[in-house]
Design a protein around this motif. Structure first.
Motif, PDB file in Angstrom:
ATOM      1  N   ILE A  99     134.750 -13.997 -64.404  1.00 16.44           N
ATOM      2  CA  ILE A  99     136.073 -14.351 -63.897  1.00 16.44           C
ATOM      3  C   ILE A  99     136.157 -13.859 -62.464  1.00 16.44           C
ATOM      4  N   GLY A 100     136.080 -14.768 -61.513  1.00 13.08           N
ATOM      5  CA  GLY A 100     136.091 -14.363 -60.109  1.00 13.08           C
ATOM      6  C   GLY A 100     134.884 -13.509 -59.794  1.00 13.08           C
ATOM      7  N   ASP A 101     135.105 -12.297 -59.291  1.00 10.66           N
ATOM      8  CA  ASP A 101     134.011 -11.391 -58.939  1.00 10.66           C
ATOM      9  C   ASP A 101     133.673 -10.418 -60.058  1.00 10.66           C
ATOM     10  N   GLU A 102     134.297 -10.567 -61.212  1.00 12.54           N
ATOM     11  CA  GLU A 102     134.049  -9.658 -62.324  1.00 12.54           C
ATOM     12  C   GLU A 102     133.225 -10.338 -63.413  1.00 12.54           C
ATOM     13  N   MET A 103     132.148  -9.674 -63.824  1.00 12.36           N
ATOM     14  CA  MET A 103     131.368 -10.136 -64.956  1.00 12.36           C
ATOM     15  C   MET A 103     131.503  -9.114 -66.079  1.00 12.36           C
ATOM     16  N   PHE A 104     131.779  -9.609 -67.277  1.00 13.14           N
ATOM     17  CA  PHE A 104     131.882  -8.767 -68.460  1.00 13.14           C
ATOM     18  C   PHE A 104     130.742  -9.128 -69.404  1.00 13.14           C
ATOM     19  N   MET A 105     130.032  -8.124 -69.902  1.00 15.59           N
ATOM     20  CA  MET A 105     128.890  -8.343 -70.775  1.00 15.59           C
ATOM     21  C   MET A 105     129.008  -7.439 -71.997  1.00 15.59           C
ATOM     22  N   LYS A 106     128.870  -8.029 -73.172  1.00 16.39           N
ATOM     23  CA  LYS A 106     128.968  -7.269 -74.421  1.00 16.39           C
ATOM     24  C   LYS A 106     127.722  -7.493 -75.239  1.00 16.39           C
ATOM     25  N   ARG A 117     131.549  -3.900 -67.528  1.00 13.25           N
ATOM     26  CA  ARG A 117     132.110  -4.609 -66.383  1.00 13.25           C
ATOM     27  C   ARG A 117     131.193  -4.441 -65.182  1.00 13.25           C
ATOM     28  N   LEU A 118     130.949  -5.546 -64.463  1.00 13.60           N
ATOM     29  CA  LEU A 118     130.126  -5.528 -63.260  1.00 13.60           C
ATOM     30  C   LEU A 118     130.878  -6.229 -62.139  1.00 13.60           C
ATOM     31  N   ASP A 119     131.045  -5.552 -61.021  1.00 16.81           N
ATOM     32  CA  ASP A 119     131.635  -6.149 -59.828  1.00 16.81           C
ATOM     33  C   ASP A 119     130.516  -6.845 -59.064  1.00 16.81           C
ATOM     34  N   ILE A 120     130.395  -8.161 -59.220  1.00 18.12           N
ATOM     35  CA  ILE A 120     129.265  -8.858 -58.612  1.00 18.12           C
ATOM     36  C   ILE A 120     129.374  -8.969 -57.104  1.00 18.12           C
ATOM     37  N   ALA A 225     139.775 -12.194 -69.539  1.00 18.11           N
ATOM     38  CA  ALA A 225     139.117 -10.891 -69.482  1.00 18.11           C
ATOM     39  C   ALA A 225     139.351 -10.154 -70.800  1.00 18.11           C
ATOM     40  N   PRO A 226     138.388  -9.368 -71.251  1.00 21.68           N
ATOM     41  CA  PRO A 226     138.586  -8.576 -72.481  1.00 21.68           C
ATOM     42  C   PRO A 226     139.723  -7.574 -72.284  1.00 21.68           C
ATOM     43  N   PRO A 227     140.370  -7.144 -73.360  1.00 22.68           N
ATOM     44  CA  PRO A 227     141.409  -6.112 -73.242  1.00 22.68           C
ATOM     45  C   PRO A 227     140.862  -4.875 -72.533  1.00 22.68           C
ATOM     46  N   ALA A 228     141.664  -4.275 -71.688  1.00 20.49           N
ATOM     47  CA  ALA A 228     141.225  -3.131 -70.892  1.00 20.49           C
ATOM     48  C   ALA A 228     140.662  -2.004 -71.753  1.00 20.49           C
ATOM     49  N   ALA A 229     141.217  -1.819 -72.943  1.00 16.74           N
ATOM     50  CA  ALA A 229     140.767  -0.737 -73.823  1.00 16.74           C
ATOM     51  C   ALA A 229     139.352  -0.971 -74.335  1.00 16.74           C
ATOM     52  N   GLU A 230     138.862  -2.215 -74.236  1.00 19.45           N
ATOM     53  CA  GLU A 230     137.530  -2.544 -74.732  1.00 19.45           C
ATOM     54  C   GLU A 230     136.499  -2.639 -73.613  1.00 19.45           C
ATOM     55  N   VAL A 231     136.887  -2.242 -72.394  1.00 22.48           N
ATOM     56  CA  VAL A 231     136.012  -2.399 -71.219  1.00 22.48           C
ATOM     57  C   VAL A 231     135.613  -1.050 -70.660  1.00 22.48           C
ATOM     58  N   THR A 232     134.333  -0.923 -70.295  1.00 25.55           N
ATOM     59  CA  THR A 232     133.834   0.248 -69.587  1.00 25.55           C
ATOM     60  C   THR A 232     132.930  -0.225 -68.460  1.00 25.55           C
TER      61      THR A 232
END
Length: 246
Positions: A99-106, A117-120, A225-232
């Motif tokens: 999403i934009g400049d953010e990549m989420f990987m689980k 979370r990765l700031d690409i 984006a995933p819920p903030a509580a589920e992101v590191t």
């Protein structure tokens, strides 16, 4: 799971969505009248670039048991996909959202598993995942140096040393093998790339064909984006393997 393997999977994500800077001097340096003339290389680059302006579904398979599928909106920088890695009985699943400049990987589906979370935007300029390289759609069009066309089918070779996102160490190890990688591709009647097969068999043991298909153009793409509580934040070792800056 080893971070190095995750890094390989992340690069595979870039290959799937087709990012990597495909703006090619094969067409940019020609006068308009010349670029419109019959030219297989120019046609291939144009078909690749069209992917950057439409939403679509994607599928990819790679050696090593890597399979992936999902939806993409390159213009809006939105991707939602799932990858599986490994042989039957030892398969792991990786979910990816961009999403934009953010990549989420689980990794995995275990209850309580966190999203990384990765700031690409902090990746090196040469990275296929750097947003500056997402303006066009194909990571390989700039590397195409020899292309033939038969109807809506292309065949030719890629010189990976010409790609702005090529890894210098990998190129050094491959030597001359990196300058003539065979590929085939197909486009539809609208001039959009629909399939690309890159044959990496000559590059070493375990290498083979990477097949990517693009379909269902215009499909709706909505990514949350995933819920903030589920992101590191992505672990430092993984960030280092991707070359992210501080």
């Amino acid at each position: 799971m080893r971070f190095q393997r995750l890094a390989v999977v992340t690069v595979a994500i870039a290959a799937l969505v087709g990012v990597g800077g495909c703006g090619s001097s094969a067409t940019d340096s020609k006068p308009a009248a010349t670029a419109q003339a019959a030219d297989p290389l120019a046609d291939f680059v144009a078909a690749s670039k069209k992917l950057g302006s439409e939403t679509m579904k994607m599928k990819m398979s790679m050696p090593g048991g890597i399979e992936a599928s999902g939806v993409s909106d390159l213009a809006g920088k939105k991707v939602d996909m799932v990858m599986s890695v490994g042989a039957a009985g030892q398969t792991m699943e990786i979910a990816v959202r961009l999403i934009g400049d953010e990549m989420f990987m689980k990794y995995g589906t275990t209850a309580g598993a966190k999203w990384w979370r990765l700031d690409i935007s902090k990746l090196p300029a040469s990275s296929s995942l750097n947003p500056k390289n997402m303006a066009d759609a194909s990571a390989f069009a700039q590397a195409a140096v020899k292309v033939e066309k038969n109807g809506n089918t292309f065949s030719g070779t890629l010189d990976m040393t010409k790609s702005p996102t090529a890894d210098p160490e990998s190129l050094k190890a491959l030597g001359d093998k990196a300058t003539a990688v065979p590929f085939t591709a197909e486009m539809d009647d609208e001039g959009r790339l629909t399939k690309m097969v890159i044959d990496m068999s000559s590059m070493g043991a375990g290498a083979g064909k990477m097949t990517t298909t693009y379909s269902d153009f215009g499909t709706p793409v909505s990514v949350e984006a995933p819920p903030a509580a589920e992101v590191t934040e992505m672990p430092a070792e993984m960030l280092k393997s991707l070359g992210q800056t501080a």
